[in-house]
Design an enzyme around this catalytic site. Sequence first.
Site, short mmCIF file in Angstrom:
data_model
loop_
_atom_site.label_atom_id
_atom_site.label_comp_id
_atom_site.label_asym_id
_atom_site.label_seq_id
_atom_site.Cartn_x
_atom_site.Cartn_y
_atom_site.Cartn_z
N PRO A 180 -8.71 -0.56 -7.41
CA PRO A 180 -7.51 -0.51 -8.24
C PRO A 180 -6.75 0.79 -8.01
O PRO A 180 -7.29 1.73 -7.41
CB PRO A 180 -8.08 -0.56 -9.66
CG PRO A 180 -9.42 0.08 -9.55
CD PRO A 180 -9.94 -0.29 -8.19
N ALA A 181 -5.52 0.85 -8.49
CA ALA A 181 -4.72 2.07 -8.35
C ALA A 181 -5.39 3.22 -9.08
O ALA A 181 -5.95 3.06 -10.16
CB ALA A 181 -3.33 1.83 -8.90
N SER A 233 3.78 -2.09 -2.68
CA SER A 233 5.05 -1.95 -1.98
C SER A 233 5.02 -2.60 -0.61
O SER A 233 3.95 -2.70 0.03
CB SER A 233 5.37 -0.46 -1.82
OG SER A 233 4.38 0.12 -0.99
N GLU A 254 1.47 -9.49 -1.71
CA GLU A 254 2.48 -9.64 -2.78
C GLU A 254 3.21 -8.32 -2.84
O GLU A 254 2.67 -7.33 -3.34
CB GLU A 254 1.78 -9.94 -4.11
CG GLU A 254 1.04 -11.25 -4.15
CD GLU A 254 1.98 -12.45 -4.14
OE1 GLU A 254 1.50 -13.56 -3.97
OE2 GLU A 254 3.20 -12.25 -4.31
N LEU A 255 4.40 -8.27 -2.28
CA LEU A 255 5.04 -6.98 -2.03
C LEU A 255 6.28 -6.76 -2.90
O LEU A 255 6.43 -7.35 -3.96
CB LEU A 255 5.37 -6.88 -0.54
CG LEU A 255 4.15 -7.11 0.40
CD1 LEU A 255 4.57 -7.05 1.85
CD2 LEU A 255 3.03 -6.13 0.09
N GLU A 383 14.60 -1.35 -4.30
CA GLU A 383 14.01 -1.76 -5.56
C GLU A 383 14.05 -0.59 -6.53
O GLU A 383 13.73 0.53 -6.17
CB GLU A 383 12.56 -2.14 -5.27
CG GLU A 383 11.82 -2.78 -6.39
CD GLU A 383 10.47 -3.25 -5.90
OE1 GLU A 383 9.85 -2.55 -5.08
OE2 GLU A 383 10.04 -4.33 -6.30
N1 LIG Z 1 4.90 -8.59 -5.28
C1 LIG Z 1 4.18 -8.18 -6.31
O1 LIG Z 1 3.52 -8.97 -7.02
C2 LIG Z 1 4.14 -6.73 -6.67
C3 LIG Z 1 4.78 -5.75 -5.89
N2 LIG Z 1 4.73 -4.42 -6.26
C4 LIG Z 1 5.52 -3.43 -5.52
O2 LIG Z 1 4.77 -2.17 -5.36
C5 LIG Z 1 5.66 -1.07 -5.59
C6 LIG Z 1 5.25 -0.26 -6.78
O3 LIG Z 1 3.88 -0.31 -6.97
P1 LIG Z 1 3.01 0.86 -6.35
O4 LIG Z 1 1.65 0.77 -6.93
O5 LIG Z 1 3.70 2.18 -6.42
O6 LIG Z 1 2.92 0.46 -4.84
P2 LIG Z 1 2.06 1.15 -3.70
O7 LIG Z 1 2.23 0.25 -2.57
O8 LIG Z 1 2.33 2.59 -3.53
O9 LIG Z 1 0.52 1.08 -4.23
C7 LIG Z 1 -0.09 -0.13 -4.40
C8 LIG Z 1 -1.58 0.07 -4.21
O10 LIG Z 1 -1.80 0.42 -2.85
C9 LIG Z 1 -2.53 1.64 -2.78
N3 LIG Z 1 -2.17 2.33 -1.56
C10 LIG Z 1 -1.17 3.21 -1.37
N4 LIG Z 1 -1.17 3.65 -0.09
C11 LIG Z 1 -2.20 3.02 0.54
C12 LIG Z 1 -2.76 3.05 1.87
N5 LIG Z 1 -2.24 3.80 2.83
N6 LIG Z 1 -3.84 2.27 2.15
C13 LIG Z 1 -4.38 1.50 1.18
N7 LIG Z 1 -3.93 1.43 -0.10
C14 LIG Z 1 -2.84 2.19 -0.40
C15 LIG Z 1 -2.17 2.36 -4.04
O11 LIG Z 1 -3.14 3.31 -4.34
P3 LIG Z 1 -2.78 4.58 -5.29
O12 LIG Z 1 -1.69 4.16 -6.21
O13 LIG Z 1 -4.05 4.87 -6.00
O14 LIG Z 1 -2.37 5.64 -4.34
C16 LIG Z 1 -2.14 1.22 -5.04
O15 LIG Z 1 -3.46 0.92 -5.43
C17 LIG Z 1 7.00 -1.67 -5.77
O16 LIG Z 1 7.62 -1.81 -4.53
C18 LIG Z 1 6.69 -3.06 -6.33
O17 LIG Z 1 7.70 -4.01 -6.15
C19 LIG Z 1 4.02 -3.98 -7.32
C20 LIG Z 1 3.37 -4.91 -8.10
C21 LIG Z 1 3.41 -6.35 -7.86
#
Ligand SMILES: NC(=O)C1=CN([C@@H]2O[C@H](COP(=O)(O)OP(=O)(O)OC[C@H]3O[C@@H](n4cnc5c(N)ncnc54)[C@H](OP(=O)(O)O)[C@@H]3O)[C@@H](O)[C@H]2O)C=CC1
Length: 479
Positions: A180-181, A233, A254-255, A383
């Site tokens: 998880p985050a 993202s 799901e981005l 976004e």
């Molecule tokens: N389509 C969908 O259903 C959804 C899309 N989103 C999108 O995500 C963005 C916002 O959410 P946010 O959490 O900031 O997105 P991020 O992509 O930054 O983070 C998502 C998850 O990925 C992890 N992560 C970050 N970098 C890496 C990496 N290099 N390797 C592996 N895991 C990694 C994060 O960890 P940590 O945060 O601990 O660094 C977090 O657990 C927006 O663009 C939003 O639209 C969000 C939710 C739902």
Amino acid sequence: MLQDMSLLKTRCLVNGEWIEAKAKTTHPVINPATGELIAEIPHLSPEEIPAVIEASRIAQKKWALITAKERAAILRRWFELIIENTNDLALLMTTEQGKPLAEAKGEIGYAASFIEWFSEEAKRIYGDTIPATRADQRLTVIRQPIGVTAAITPWNFPAAMITRKAAPALAAGCSMIVRPADLTPLTALAIGELATRAGIPDGVFQVITGSASKLGKVLTDSNVVSKLSFTGSTEVGRLLMAQCAQTIKKVSLELGGNAPFIVFDDADLDKAIEGAMASKYRNAGQTCVCANRLLIQRGVYDKFAAKLTEKVKALKVGNGVETGTDIGPMIEEKAIVKVEEQIQDAVSKGATLAFGGQRLGGLFLQPAILTGVTSDMSVAQEETFGPMAPLFVFDTEEEAIAMANDTIFGLAAYFYTRDHGRMIRVSEALEYGMVGHNTGLISNEVAPFGGVKQSGLGREGSKYGIEEYLEMKYICSAI
Ligand SMILES: NC(=O)C1=CN([C@@H]2O[C@H](COP(=O)(O)OP(=O)(O)OC[C@H]3O[C@@H](n4cnc5c(N)ncnc54)[C@H](OP(=O)(O)O)[C@@H]3O)[C@@H](O)[C@H]2O)C=CC1
Ligand SMILES: O=C(O)[C@H](O)CS(=O)(=O)O
């Protein structure tokens, strides 16, 4: 204070044990409403992950051998335990993520609904018999679990983004390792505790915390992990998809989104305002399916803007645990900066900040409305992921569709019209995975959630969601 303090887990769930990092390294979990430390969680090192994967592999073999009915019963118990503990789970979520308690309770019900749904779907994984081309052969197709799976989930829906993946995975007979985050691990760990109480065997569902990039790399590099499901993202999704290519790992993504919210002259304006408020300001605008661009036909533009401003002014910003709060804190400083930069860019190019946008102290931001927004402004392509509504004007249906589709994203889109022919034309012309007609809320467990273009791959929920965790095997038998 939780009613059941044993749901506050500050260790990782690995093979049925609650463990800390070997090096005792930890990461703080902060309350975004107050800035206070809630707890410290382990930061496992990458070297500790192979053992987690091995535990998942061993557990999955046994989990796949029990009957679908037995898996269904255990998943059903997990669902029941989550519902029974809604108040505690919601309080944990609001404390670590910030959303109002009422929204958190709603998310717990939404998250549990995926487990309920897939406990039922578990018993309906069917195959085929195929008329053979030879009399001495019999052809069949069976569906088998993909095997060991991994999930990396975001902070904005700390419960639903996990169960929307784990429920179909476990229903299909897979095991899952969830990372998880860092911002919101406590909800995930509590759901892990309830999985254990429900009778999900050790190693079938594991929750690990630690560096996203380092732990993610171990998971994507592993030959044992057959699938990665990611929500987050588009930028990180691209990276993970590339990392999975080395092992030809299956991915579900799901981005990001950039949802258009189109209001035609013939719309029921009050319903459109209601839908815009729900879609734009839910979770303080921090959802991937939030209305990101409001496209309003010229004939109703001024009236819509005035009505929306009136509603937004009435929103109560505050700590999510306080009764009546509509908008909680943003998750972190960079989330506020992103909204401020989009507002500044738009205003510098001619838009008007019709209301809000100012900081209210800490991570609290006044919900905002921009008018006179045009396609050359960054908010048209980026976004927002925050409580800011940019209003664009359009004249014709063709122009609205062109504006709506002018993005690399294709997750959710919304439009309001009472014209039947227009409903058909517009819903078919929009290049999105999900379309809301005369509604701003489209998410549930029974419909396929997911995007096209650069908003992702695959679908979650619905009868399709379990497909993501199944392999097809064709058997040709000579008789
Ligand atoms: N389509 C969908 O259903 C959804 C899309 N989103 C999108 O995500 C963005 C916002 O959410 P946010 O959490 O900031 O997105 P991020 O992509 O930054 O983070 C998502 C998850 O990925 C992890 N992560 C970050 N970098 C890496 C990496 N290099 N390797 C592996 N895991 C990694 C994060 O960890 P940590 O945060 O601990 O660094 C977090 O657990 C927006 O663009 C939003 O639209 C969000 C939710 C739902
Ligand atoms: O992560 C998200 O933004 C969710 O997928 C949105 S929803 O499923 O709650 O609509």
